[in-house]
Design a protein around this motif. Structure first.
Motif, PDB file in Angstrom:
ATOM      1  N   LYS A 153       9.043  60.136 -12.058  1.00 60.59           N
ATOM      2  CA  LYS A 153      10.404  59.700 -11.784  1.00 60.59           C
ATOM      3  C   LYS A 153      10.410  59.074 -10.420  1.00 60.59           C
ATOM      4  O   LYS A 153       9.663  59.480  -9.536  1.00 60.59           O
ATOM      5  CB  LYS A 153      11.352  60.907 -11.768  1.00 60.59           C
ATOM      6  N   LYS A 154      11.287  58.098 -10.248  1.00 64.67           N
ATOM      7  CA  LYS A 154      11.406  57.522  -8.915  1.00 64.67           C
ATOM      8  C   LYS A 154      12.600  58.162  -8.235  1.00 64.67           C
ATOM      9  O   LYS A 154      13.728  58.011  -8.679  1.00 64.67           O
ATOM     10  CB  LYS A 154      11.583  56.010  -9.003  1.00 64.67           C
ATOM     11  N   LEU A 155      12.325  58.927  -7.184  1.00 70.42           N
ATOM     12  CA  LEU A 155      13.382  59.682  -6.520  1.00 70.42           C
ATOM     13  C   LEU A 155      13.192  59.638  -5.012  1.00 70.42           C
ATOM     14  O   LEU A 155      12.095  59.378  -4.518  1.00 70.42           O
ATOM     15  CB  LEU A 155      13.325  61.150  -6.958  1.00 70.42           C
ATOM     16  N   THR A 156      14.269  59.940  -4.310  1.00 73.07           N
ATOM     17  CA  THR A 156      14.191  60.069  -2.859  1.00 73.07           C
ATOM     18  C   THR A 156      14.044  61.547  -2.544  1.00 73.07           C
ATOM     19  O   THR A 156      14.916  62.346  -2.879  1.00 73.07           O
ATOM     20  CB  THR A 156      15.458  59.506  -2.209  1.00 73.07           C
ATOM     21  N   GLN A 157      12.958  61.903  -1.915  1.00 74.21           N
ATOM     22  CA  GLN A 157      12.631  63.322  -1.749  1.00 74.21           C
ATOM     23  C   GLN A 157      12.035  63.573  -0.365  1.00 74.21           C
ATOM     24  O   GLN A 157      11.571  62.648   0.301  1.00 74.21           O
ATOM     25  CB  GLN A 157      11.585  63.720  -2.804  1.00 74.21           C
ATOM     26  N   TRP A 158      12.018  64.857  -0.001  1.00 76.53           N
ATOM     27  CA  TRP A 158      11.421  65.245   1.276  1.00 76.53           C
ATOM     28  C   TRP A 158       9.931  65.566   1.107  1.00 76.53           C
ATOM     29  O   TRP A 158       9.534  66.216   0.148  1.00 76.53           O
ATOM     30  CB  TRP A 158      12.132  66.471   1.840  1.00 76.53           C
ATOM     31  N   PHE A 159       9.177  65.094   2.099  1.00 75.04           N
ATOM     32  CA  PHE A 159       7.730  65.332   2.103  1.00 75.04           C
ATOM     33  C   PHE A 159       7.297  65.932   3.427  1.00 75.04           C
ATOM     34  O   PHE A 159       7.893  65.625   4.464  1.00 75.04           O
ATOM     35  CB  PHE A 159       6.970  64.017   1.915  1.00 75.04           C
ATOM     36  N   PHE A 160       6.239  66.745   3.387  1.00 77.93           N
ATOM     37  CA  PHE A 160       5.569  67.166   4.613  1.00 77.93           C
ATOM     38  C   PHE A 160       4.300  66.331   4.741  1.00 77.93           C
ATOM     39  O   PHE A 160       3.561  66.157   3.763  1.00 77.93           O
ATOM     40  CB  PHE A 160       5.190  68.649   4.560  1.00 77.93           C
ATOM     41  N   LYS A 161       4.062  65.870   5.945  1.00 81.01           N
ATOM     42  CA  LYS A 161       2.991  64.898   6.147  1.00 81.01           C
ATOM     43  C   LYS A 161       1.634  65.579   6.313  1.00 81.01           C
ATOM     44  O   LYS A 161       1.020  65.520   7.378  1.00 81.01           O
ATOM     45  CB  LYS A 161       3.317  64.072   7.393  1.00 81.01           C
ATOM     46  N   ILE A 162       1.179  66.186   5.251  1.00 80.35           N
ATOM     47  CA  ILE A 162      -0.111  66.889   5.300  1.00 80.35           C
ATOM     48  C   ILE A 162      -1.256  65.895   5.496  1.00 80.35           C
ATOM     49  O   ILE A 162      -2.288  66.227   6.078  1.00 80.35           O
ATOM     50  CB  ILE A 162      -0.313  67.769   4.043  1.00 80.35           C
ATOM     51  N   THR A 163      -1.051  64.643   5.064  1.00 76.64           N
ATOM     52  CA  THR A 163      -2.133  63.652   5.190  1.00 76.64           C
ATOM     53  C   THR A 163      -2.471  63.360   6.646  1.00 76.64           C
ATOM     54  O   THR A 163      -3.576  62.908   6.940  1.00 76.64           O
ATOM     55  CB  THR A 163      -1.766  62.322   4.496  1.00 76.64           C
ATOM     56  N   ALA A 164      -1.535  63.647   7.551  1.00 75.86           N
ATOM     57  CA  ALA A 164      -1.834  63.430   8.965  1.00 75.86           C
ATOM     58  C   ALA A 164      -2.981  64.336   9.402  1.00 75.86           C
ATOM     59  O   ALA A 164      -3.635  64.088  10.403  1.00 75.86           O
ATOM     60  CB  ALA A 164      -0.595  63.703   9.815  1.00 75.86           C
ATOM     61  N   TYR A 165      -3.199  65.411   8.644  1.00 79.96           N
ATOM     62  CA  TYR A 165      -4.250  66.370   8.992  1.00 79.96           C
ATOM     63  C   TYR A 165      -5.435  66.320   8.027  1.00 79.96           C
ATOM     64  O   TYR A 165      -6.281  67.209   8.048  1.00 79.96           O
ATOM     65  CB  TYR A 165      -3.669  67.791   9.032  1.00 79.96           C
ATOM     66  N   ALA A 166      -5.477  65.286   7.191  1.00 77.84           N
ATOM     67  CA  ALA A 166      -6.522  65.225   6.162  1.00 77.84           C
ATOM     68  C   ALA A 166      -7.912  65.377   6.762  1.00 77.84           C
ATOM     69  O   ALA A 166      -8.716  66.199   6.318  1.00 77.84           O
ATOM     70  CB  ALA A 166      -6.415  63.914   5.382  1.00 77.84           C
ATOM     71  N   GLU A 167      -8.163  64.589   7.780  1.00 80.78           N
ATOM     72  CA  GLU A 167      -9.501  64.590   8.363  1.00 80.78           C
ATOM     73  C   GLU A 167      -9.840  65.974   8.937  1.00 80.78           C
ATOM     74  O   GLU A 167     -10.920  66.509   8.716  1.00 80.78           O
ATOM     75  CB  GLU A 167      -9.561  63.533   9.476  1.00 80.78           C
ATOM     76  N   GLU A 168      -8.901  66.575   9.639  1.00 84.08           N
ATOM     77  CA  GLU A 168      -9.164  67.869  10.250  1.00 84.08           C
ATOM     78  C   GLU A 168      -9.279  68.974   9.195  1.00 84.08           C
ATOM     79  O   GLU A 168     -10.116  69.871   9.313  1.00 84.08           O
ATOM     80  CB  GLU A 168      -8.066  68.214  11.266  1.00 84.08           C
ATOM     81  N   LEU A 169      -8.432  68.897   8.176  1.00 83.87           N
ATOM     82  CA  LEU A 169      -8.511  69.892   7.112  1.00 83.87           C
ATOM     83  C   LEU A 169      -9.875  69.840   6.433  1.00 83.87           C
ATOM     84  O   LEU A 169     -10.430  70.850   6.036  1.00 83.87           O
ATOM     85  CB  LEU A 169      -7.398  69.664   6.075  1.00 83.87           C
TER      86      LEU A 169
END
Length: 859
Positions: free
Chosen positions: A186-202
């Motif tokens: 579905k195409k919706l407006t939703q809240w996200f947490f930016k986990i990708t900002a930590y991809a490299e460190e994770l």
RNA sequence: GCCGGGGUGGCGGAAUUGGCAGACGCGCGGGACUCAAAAUCCCGUGGCCGCAAGGCCGUGCGGGUUCGACUCCCGCCCCCGGCACCA
């Protein structure tokens, strides 16, 4: 004769004792010998079964052991109390999710108590309490401030069954992790947490987690899915703009003969030529309507449609067609690809299906590729570059790939890029029973965060509304803008419950603090969690989110560590036979007769071994087991049944075996309690002991060593088998003296029996406490020190040496320990001993392993 | 397809710097107790041959290294889990 082992009476007697004595309450100021042990907190669904016990009994036993080793142990418990099952159960039963949840929590508490599983109950938390979820909201606001929480319009996973969106991590093989309904988009407006900002460190920090199971780390690596490559921009022909693609094979750009956009790609509408419009629209609509399962099937034929538009290959200036095809996913890379059919199997299949040109640009050494006759793509990075302008003639490989990227960067149409499979964490849920998102939308001011001093945004106190969410409750969403005071509307979604569990381990340090989310000083002193234990089903979801949140909190300066869980242990599931009748469906395990036929029609039942679940009616409740065999027997069996990390089947025979052992232990101590009680408290000196006593002394100390090492390594199954061996040894020792108690060596016997009681106590705490009193003590088992082996006792005076002929055991001999190190003597003795077997055969070689064996090689 | 883990008696499972395969428990067989049964206790229990002493075989399959391999190496098979049209 010992009186019958009355487990009901004994367990009732001690059930509240440990709690009352406060053994499980650590002194948080004393961090010298601190140990933070944590079990994953449960979702309070109905009641627990014996499978839940795997987790909590293990933890309780381990913590009891740690306490006896002198550690200051923090072992708290709480409830992951928000979530959809509460709503569903509430809908079915017409009760409020809150009431259903608290009723279950009450049941869980009762069951923990029955098991003898103790925690620091002052630290108990439930995530559905405003006192807790207020800090979820606070955390959200901090993330929002730092750009780690953001709202966007996106294609998201939608579960029609749960009527809510899902994070990628909650979609398993195209189906909803919870209910199994095929997931749609579905195409919706939703809240996200930016986990990708930590991809490299994770990804990188997984290497630091040496005490995590390899398979969990592998799963996280796969999930993060790092790939190195380049972003390349292809200018469009006849209109402005570019198509940006990500590729791991920039070296094959000269072989790019067409491009593909994902059906959801925003450029599709813009670039499609008028005469192609209808066909493209039909294709795109059909692709979007399809479920993820259908779309992600690997074996289905490639389909797509030409948009009528062209782009320029920036490497060689060639004009190439732009297609739309559903084998390209909007959610990975840029949602568009350059297609190199000669060197990518998917592109190859597509090119074959639609007659697009195939141009090899890497020639392998051993054969000649020809686009017209190739039967599959050549994907290896070995060979020589051909047809590639200035790169022609270079060897294929990583160095050449680098040269390509440098070239793109110089020419300005591309650059180095690392792409991740990991996507941002979608946290909005269209449900009632969760944490309201603390955001207000104002016509004048736009998106406005709720000020921190107005937290918590409380869930509205309403009669439960059935399958309706906050969006149906005007009293909730109608509000004033915190900025301008004008009319505004609250966000009506609640947060994914994985937000709740991503930081709860920090809250345990100050669970009732209403000033702040946690006490940083205590958290930094007690964290990371020394030992975390839970099911492997959280390998990605909960564990990845928690790692992310910890890193984000660290960057906010709230914690000073990088990883939340130093050691992780994933315990296996307990399974049980499930029975099904062709006519009458699943038959409850309790109703199945011995001959495994249907109680309704007498037909033989179909059986399978499965995870315990209400639907398969194969749940074994601990209450029944405790009623019939006692909590100690259940605990013993649970820990003895096999290595705790493996899945294992619960059987009736198994619990009976455990029950037998507890009885044997009871009878042994009861019968000889006077010997223990009357024995003088004097040290045991090995040299002064007669041979049989020497053996008992040695075995006792060997077992102390073995049990200790096994518990340290979470090998409770072998620890218990060592305890059984010690028990058998005591029986044998008594038997040796024909049960005449005056012939038993008092101090030695006392040491052995007491060590046995203490060592069995983490596993079977009730009977241990009772037996400890029986042999004359007044203080509690948990106040005793864990037994230590006496090094002197481990000295072996005689050794058995194995004699092999050609590697096969043929005889053995017992020699004094010093002699067992003498190679020449051993060889001589061994040869003498097996002389009769060697008649006439020529001895070629003799291998002597001191202290162990002699191998005689003949002929 | 890629990655990770695993394959040992009738069953759950022990044993690894290469050195007694099958600890411990379940089940099964035999015996004691009992009028009888249950419970409990004792003995036996990998397979095959043998009255026995003893022998042969045996840790998924096929090779190899070694005095010696469940353990190390090479090549397969099967099972479990994860990822997978990821560019």
């Amino acid at each position: 004769m010992a009186p019958r082992y009355d487990f009901k009476k004994i367990e009732a007697k001690w059930r509240d004792f440990w709690r009352e004595k406060g053994f499980f309450k650590p002194d948080l100021r004393d961090t010298q010998r601190k140990f933070y042990y944590l079990n994953m907190f449960p979702y309070p669904s109905g009641e627990m079964h014996v499978g839940h016990g795997r987790n909590y009994i293990l933890g309780d036993a381990y913590c009891r052991y740690l306490i006896m080793r002198g550690y200051n142990v923090l072992n708290p418990m709480g409830y992951d109390a928000f979530g959809l099952p509460a709503e569903n159960a509430a809908i079915e039963r017409g009760v409020h999710p809150r009431d259903w949840t608290y009723r279950n929590i009450e049941t869980f508490r009762r069951q923990f108590r029955l098991w003898g599983v103790e925690f620091d109950w002052d630290r108990e938390i439930a995530t559905c309490e405003p006192e807790y979820y207020k800090w979820n909201q606070w955390l959200f606001l901090q993330f929002y401030k730092r750009g780690l929480a953001y709202r966007k319009d996106a294609w998201v996973n939608w579960c029609p069954g749960c009527e809510t969106v899902l994070a990628n991590e909650q979609v398993v093989e195209g189906e909803c992790e919870r209910c199994g309904t095929p997931v749609t988009k579905k195409k919706l407006t939703q809240w996200f947490f930016k986990i990708t900002a930590y991809a490299e460190e994770l990804l990188n920090d997984l290497e630091k987690l040496e005490h995590w199971p390899e398979r969990v780390k592998t799963m996280q690596r796969n999930w993060i899915g790092r790939s190195e490559g380049a972003l390349i921009r292809f200018p469009l022909v006849d209109c402005d703009g570019v198509i940006e693609v990500f590729t791991t094979r920039p070296d094959t750009i000269y072989g790019a003969t067409y491009m593909v956009l994902a059906p959801e790609h925003p450029l599709v509408d813009q670039i499609t030529t008028p005469e192609r419009r209808d066909e493209v629209r039909r294709y795109v609509e059909r692709a979007i309507a399809e479920s993820e399962i259908q779309r992600q099937r690997v074996d289905r034929p490639k389909t797509g449609v030409f948009t009528g538009a062209y782009a320029i290959n920036p490497a060689n200036g060639e004009k190439i067609p732009v297609w739309v095809a559903d084998y390209v996913l909007m959610t990975y890379g840029t949602g568009a690809i350059m297609a190199v059919p000669a060197h990518d199997q998917r592109d190859f299949e597509f090119a074959k299906a639609y007659g697009l040109p195939i141009v090899p640009v890497v020639q392998p050494e051993d054969r000649e590729l020809d686009g017209a006759t190739m039967t599959e793509a050549y994907e290896e990075k070995k060979g020589v570059m051909v047809n590639s302008g200035p790169f022609t003639g270079l060897p294929a490989g990583p160095e050449t790939i680098q040269k390509f990227i440098e070239h793109f960067e110089r020419e300005g149409f591309g650059q180095r890029h690392v792409s991740y499979r990991l996507r941002d964490w979608l946290i909005s849920r269209q449900r009632y029973w969760g944490t309201p998102i603390p955001i207000v939308y104002c016509e004048k001011c736009g998106t406005v965060p709720v000020p921190e001093d107005q937290l918590p945004v409380l869930l509205p106190e309403v009669e439960f509304l059935g399958k309706k969410g906050l969006a149906e409750i005007p009293a909730f969403y109608e509000t004033q803008c915190p900025k301008c005071g004008g009319p505004a509307k609250r966000d009506t979604d609640t947060m994914d419950t994985f937000v709740d569990s991503s930081w709860y381990y920090l809250r345990y340090l100050s669970p009732h603090d209403d000033e702040r989310i946690f006490d940083p000083e205590l958290v930094n002193a007690w964290l990371p969690v020394d030992q975390y234990v839970g099911g492997v089903e959280h390998a990605i979801l909960h564990l990845l989110y928690s790692r992310f949140v910890t890193k984000a909190l660290r960057d906010m300066g709230l914690v000073n560590f990088d990883e939340p869980f130093a050691r992780l242990f994933t315990q296996g599931m307990i399974t049980h036979k499930a029975y099904r009748c062709v006519e009458h469906g699943w038959i409850h395990v309790k109703e199945v007769p011995e001959d495994e036929t249907c109680p309704h029609c007498g037909k033989p039942l179909l059986t399978e071994v499965a995870k315990m679940s209400k639907s398969k009616k194969n749940v074994v409740p601990p209450d029944d087991i405790i009623e019939r065999y006692g909590a100690d027997a259940e605990r013993l069996y649970t820990l003895f049944m096999g290595p705790p990390e493996k899945d294992i089947e619960w059987t009736e025979e198994g619990i009976r075996g455990a029950y037998r052992y507890v009885n044997r232990l009871w009878a042994l101590v009861w019968d000889y309690q006077d010997v223990v009680r009357q024995a003088p408290d004097e040290p045991v000196r090995r040299e002064a002991l007669p041979p049989r006593e020497k053996q008992l002394w040695r075995v006792l100390n060997e077992k102390i060593k073995a049990v200790t090492e096994d518990i340290e390594g979470f090998r409770f199954n072998t620890a218990i088998s060592a305890l059984m061996e010690l028990t058998n040894e005591l029986h044998d020792y008594i038997e040796h003296h024909k049960g005449e108690r005056e012939r038993l060596h008092g101090p030695l016997f006392k040491r052995a029996v007491e060590a046995l009681i203490l060592m069995v106590s983490p596993v079977t705490p009730f009977i241990a406490e009772e037996l400890w009193r029986l042999v004359g003590h007044e203080d509690a088992v948990l106040e005793q020190r864990w037994p230590e082996p006496d090094p002197d006792a481990l000295i072996v005076e005689e050794r058995e040496i194995v004699i092999q002929i050609n590697g096969k055991v043929r005889d053995r001999m017992t020699v004094p320990a010093p002699l067992s190190e003498d190679r020449e003597q051993l060889e001589k003795l061994a040869l003498e001993r097996v002389q009769h077997r060697l008649d006439g055969k020529r001895v070629q070689r003799v291998i002597v392993v001191p202290g162990k064996l002699v191998n005689i090689v003949v002929e």
